[in-house]
Structures are given as structure tokens and as C-alpha cells.
Design an enzyme around this catalytic site. Structure first.
Site, PDB file in Angstrom:
ATOM      1  N   GLY A   1      -0.653  -4.335   7.343  1.00 20.53           N
ATOM      2  CA  GLY A   1      -0.827  -2.902   7.068  1.00 20.53           C
ATOM      3  C   GLY A   1      -1.100  -2.075   8.310  1.00 20.53           C
ATOM      4  O   GLY A   1      -1.536  -0.928   8.212  1.00 20.53           O
TER       5      GLY A   1
ATOM      6  N   GLU B   1      -7.280  -9.845   2.690  1.00 19.00           N
ATOM      7  CA  GLU B   1      -8.135  -8.800   2.098  1.00 19.00           C
ATOM      8  C   GLU B   1      -9.159  -9.420   1.165  1.00 19.00           C
ATOM      9  O   GLU B   1     -10.291  -8.945   1.062  1.00 19.00           O
ATOM     10  CB  GLU B   1      -7.252  -7.752   1.385  1.00 19.00           C
ATOM     11  CG  GLU B   1      -6.561  -6.859   2.408  1.00 19.00           C
ATOM     12  CD  GLU B   1      -5.219  -6.313   1.976  1.00 19.00           C
ATOM     13  OE1 GLU B   1      -4.914  -6.283   0.776  1.00 19.00           O
ATOM     14  OE2 GLU B   1      -4.448  -5.904   2.875  1.00 19.00           O
TER      15      GLU B   1
ATOM     16  N   LYS C   1      -0.561  -5.026  -3.898  1.00 22.49           N
ATOM     17  CA  LYS C   1      -2.001  -4.741  -3.745  1.00 22.49           C
ATOM     18  C   LYS C   1      -2.455  -3.794  -4.877  1.00 22.49           C
ATOM     19  O   LYS C   1      -1.933  -3.895  -5.984  1.00 22.49           O
ATOM     20  CB  LYS C   1      -2.292  -4.154  -2.367  1.00 22.49           C
ATOM     21  CG  LYS C   1      -1.616  -4.938  -1.253  1.00 22.49           C
ATOM     22  CD  LYS C   1      -2.071  -4.538   0.098  1.00 22.49           C
ATOM     23  CE  LYS C   1      -1.220  -5.218   1.152  1.00 22.49           C
ATOM     24  NZ  LYS C   1      -1.816  -5.218   2.447  1.00 22.49           N
TER      25      LYS C   1
ATOM     26  N   ASN D   1       3.899  -7.960  -2.374  1.00 18.09           N
ATOM     27  CA  ASN D   1       2.477  -7.862  -2.745  1.00 18.09           C
ATOM     28  C   ASN D   1       2.138  -6.381  -2.828  1.00 18.09           C
ATOM     29  O   ASN D   1       1.988  -5.721  -1.807  1.00 18.09           O
ATOM     30  CB  ASN D   1       1.616  -8.556  -1.683  1.00 18.09           C
ATOM     31  CG  ASN D   1       0.131  -8.358  -1.939  1.00 18.09           C
ATOM     32  OD1 ASN D   1      -0.270  -7.990  -3.052  1.00 18.09           O
ATOM     33  ND2 ASN D   1      -0.686  -8.596  -0.928  1.00 18.09           N
TER      34      ASN D   1
ATOM     35  N   GLU E   1      -0.097 -14.954   7.717  1.00 23.73           N
ATOM     36  CA  GLU E   1      -0.312 -13.518   7.800  1.00 23.73           C
ATOM     37  C   GLU E   1      -1.392 -13.217   8.831  1.00 23.73           C
ATOM     38  O   GLU E   1      -2.594 -13.219   8.501  1.00 23.73           O
ATOM     39  CB  GLU E   1      -0.758 -12.978   6.435  1.00 23.73           C
ATOM     40  CG  GLU E   1       0.254 -13.174   5.339  1.00 23.73           C
ATOM     41  CD  GLU E   1       0.188 -12.056   4.317  1.00 23.73           C
ATOM     42  OE1 GLU E   1       1.221 -11.438   4.072  1.00 23.73           O
ATOM     43  OE2 GLU E   1      -0.904 -11.774   3.810  1.00 23.73           O
TER      44      GLU E   1
ATOM     45  N   GLY F   1       3.953  -6.273   2.037  1.00 30.70           N
ATOM     46  CA  GLY F   1       3.035  -5.335   1.394  1.00 30.70           C
ATOM     47  C   GLY F   1       3.659  -3.953   1.293  1.00 30.70           C
ATOM     48  O   GLY F   1       4.493  -3.675   0.435  1.00 30.70           O
ATOM     49  N   GLY F   2       3.292  -3.076   2.219  1.00 27.93           N
ATOM     50  CA  GLY F   2       3.691  -1.658   2.176  1.00 27.93           C
ATOM     51  C   GLY F   2       5.174  -1.427   1.923  1.00 27.93           C
ATOM     52  O   GLY F   2       5.544  -0.589   1.086  1.00 27.93           O
TER      53      GLY F   2
ATOM     54  N   HIS G   1      -5.535 -14.245   0.240  1.00 26.99           N
ATOM     55  CA  HIS G   1      -5.073 -13.120   1.061  1.00 26.99           C
ATOM     56  C   HIS G   1      -6.226 -12.657   1.952  1.00 26.99           C
ATOM     57  O   HIS G   1      -7.386 -12.696   1.543  1.00 26.99           O
ATOM     58  CB  HIS G   1      -4.600 -11.983   0.159  1.00 26.99           C
ATOM     59  CG  HIS G   1      -3.864 -10.918   0.896  1.00 26.99           C
ATOM     60  ND1 HIS G   1      -4.520  -9.932   1.593  1.00 26.99           N
ATOM     61  CD2 HIS G   1      -2.542 -10.690   1.071  1.00 26.99           C
ATOM     62  CE1 HIS G   1      -3.619  -9.148   2.167  1.00 26.99           C
ATOM     63  NE2 HIS G   1      -2.417  -9.581   1.862  1.00 26.99           N
TER      64      HIS G   1
ATOM     65  N   SER H   1       3.332  -6.286   8.192  1.00 27.94           N
ATOM     66  CA  SER H   1       4.186  -5.160   8.585  1.00 27.94           C
ATOM     67  C   SER H   1       5.671  -5.513   8.647  1.00 27.94           C
ATOM     68  O   SER H   1       6.384  -5.087   9.557  1.00 27.94           O
ATOM     69  CB  SER H   1       3.694  -4.557   9.906  1.00 27.94           C
ATOM     70  OG  SER H   1       2.360  -4.081   9.756  1.00 27.94           O
TER      71      SER H   1
HETATM   72  C1  PEP Z   1       0.353  -8.170   2.718  1.00 29.72           C
HETATM   73  O1  PEP Z   1      -0.266  -7.454   1.971  1.00 29.72           O
HETATM   74  O2  PEP Z   1       0.368  -9.381   2.495  1.00 29.72           O
HETATM   75  C2  PEP Z   1       1.060  -7.574   3.854  1.00 29.72           C
HETATM   76  C3  PEP Z   1       1.672  -8.357   4.684  1.00 29.72           C
HETATM   77  O3  PEP Z   1       1.021  -6.200   3.975  1.00 29.72           O
HETATM   78  P1  PEP Z   1       1.931  -5.274   4.946  1.00 29.72           P
HETATM   79  O4  PEP Z   1       3.371  -5.750   4.759  1.00 29.72           O
HETATM   80  O5  PEP Z   1       1.727  -3.890   4.438  1.00 29.72           O
HETATM   81  O6  PEP Z   1       1.456  -5.491   6.323  1.00 29.72           O
END
Ligand code: PEP
Length: 260
Positions: free
Chosen positions: A179, A106, A20, A18, A173, A239-240, A104, A218
């Protein structure tokens, strides 16, 4: 645990990126061009990438001849019309998507997306043959107040109301792990996944056996293996650590080594 059937442990790991609100079209193309050779021999992990809307069509062209799924990060439930700023499921299919991320945290927290809206979005996706990754998860406060299962149940039941489970992947999640660099421990992830699986089984019966539950929050190349060791963790939404091709490829290789 009686519900951890053989069928579940046979499900292929699924790793989804993802991105973002990151990457221009050129950055997307550069990522995919260097990532594809890294994973060209990977057959035992399903992979998806969710770039921002603006990069979907160009990513779609590069991924077309591969088994990597192109995903969108959101969709609107109407087909077309006066909905400024929104994108329909038909438009996503047209851009080459076969999958869409829904609910999600966010979107739930920054854009007030309700379970009811997610439910309508899933229906729209379905009509357009899009698979879905449905995200659910509790905030830190909800966890501290021992409301994790209550929150998961309410998000699942609201989002999946009167919907068939086929083509839907669930991503657990925990909001406090997204994040933040704070990963849920493998045991915490497994506990939540077990709850979700039991709930799905109760509501959908055998159909639930084909539904994968991903962990998100994460995830890194360093922690993917221990997360995937857990019996109920069948993949990850990243994500990251998915923004860099080497790091995302390492996560895929970590998932491949799953000892189940
Ligand atoms: C996400 O955006 O779904 C996510 C899990 O981000 P991160 O891996 O950066 O925590």
C-alpha cells in the site's frame, strides 16, 4: 540456479485480490458483474477474490458457476462458541469460500497475530477443506538490518509447524511495499522467493514443487509483467489495484503473458 526445476516453471500463474476493508455488498456485486465478462476466456491463470466478510455470501453466489475462487481475509481457529467478533472456517466454507488468506502483515502488525495463531488457523482451515494463502514478509527496518531471510524463516517455520504443504500458497509481501506504491524490484522479489523455495524444499521435499509463491506489494498493471518475468514469481496478491475491475483484469492479462 539448481533449484529452479521445470516443475516450478510449469505452475499456472495465480492472481489473488485482497480487498481488505473495502466494498459494500452492492459494490462487490457490481465489481463481479463487470469483471466476469472481462476474464471469461482466461483459462491459464488461476484467480481468487477476497472480499470483506459481509460480502462473502453474495460474492459466493455470483462466483459459484465460475472457476474463480472465493477467499476470506482471515479466520478464527475455533469451530464455534463464545468468541465475539470471530468467524470460523466452517462458516467460511458455508459462505462459499474455498480459500483463506492468513498472516497478512496488517493482521500481524495491527492485531498482533502470532505465528502460533496462524499455525492454528491453518489447521482449522485444513479441517474444513479450505486452501490457504500464507503471507510472510519483512519490515523496512528488518530489511535494512539484513534480517530478511531470518524473518522469513521464522514466519514460515512457526506458521507451518507440523503441517502438510498441500493446498498452501505462500505470498511474499515485504511490509514496506504494501500500500505504499513502493514495489520490490523484480530481482528483490526473486531473491526472497528463491530463499522461500529452498527453505520449503529442505523442509518438505518434493511436496514443495507444487507450492506457488506469489509476490504482494503495490502490484499494478504496469509492473506485473516485469515481476512475472522472474523465474520464481508465480503470481501476485494484489491489494489496491484489485479494487477496480479493469485494473485487476489487466493484471491477470499481464500475468498471462509470462514468458516462462
Ligand atoms: C496486500 O494487501 O496484500 C497488498 C499487497 O496491498 P497493495 O497491493 O495495495 O500493496
Amino acid at each position: 540456479m539448481e533449484y529452479c526445476s521445470k516443475l516450478f516453471s510449469m505452475l499456472k500463474p495465480f492472481i489473488a485480490a485482497n480487498w481488505k476493508m473495502n466494498k459494500t455488498i452492492k459494490e462487490t456485486e457490481d465489481f463481479i458483474t463487470s469483471f466476469l465478462p472481462m476474464v471469461k476466456d482466461v483459462k491459464d491463470v488461476d484467480i481468487a477474490i477476497a472480499p470483506p466478510f459481509t460480502s462473502l455470501a453474495s460474492a459466493g453466489k455470483l462466483l459459484k458457476a465460475t472457476s474463480i475462487q472465493l477467499a476470506a481475509q482471515n479466520v478464527f481457529y475455533e469451530e464455534k462458541g463464545a468468541f465475539t467478533g470471530e468467524v470460523s472456517a466452517g462458516m467460511l466454507t458455508d459462505a462459499g469460500c474455498s480459500l483463506v488468506i492468513m498472516g497478512h502483515s496488517e493482521r500481524r502488525h495491527l492485531f498482533s497475530e502470532s505465528n502460533e495463531a496462524v499455525n492454528k488457523k491453518i489447521r482449522a482451515a485444513r479441517k474444513n477443506r479450505l486452501e490457504v494463502i500464507l503471507c510472510v514478509g519483512e519490515t523496512l527496518r528488518e530489511r535494512e538490518e539484513n534480517k530478511t531471510f531470518e524473518v522469513l524463516e521464522s514466519q514460515l517455520s512457526g506458521s507451518l509447524k507440523d503441517i502438510m504443504l498441500e493446498g498452501i500458497t505462500i505470498a511474499y509481501e515485504p511490509v514496506w511495499a504494501i500500500g505504499t506504491g513502493k514495489t520490490a524490484t523484480p530481482e528483490q522479489a526473486n531473491e526472497a522467493h528463491t530463499f522461500i523455495k529452498k527453505w520449503l524444499k529442505k523442509q518438505f521435499g518434493e511436496e514443495a514443487g507444487r507450492t506457488r509463491i506469489l509476490y504482494g506489494g503495490s502490484v499494478t498493471p504496469e509492473n506485473i509483467e516485469s515481476l512475472m518475468e522472474e523465474p520464481e514469481v508465480e503470481g501476485a496478491l494484489v491489494g489496491g489495484a484489485s479494487l477496480n475491475p479493469e485494473s485487476f483484469a489487466k493484471i491477470i492479462f499481464g500475468a498471462k503473458r509470462r514468458k516462462k
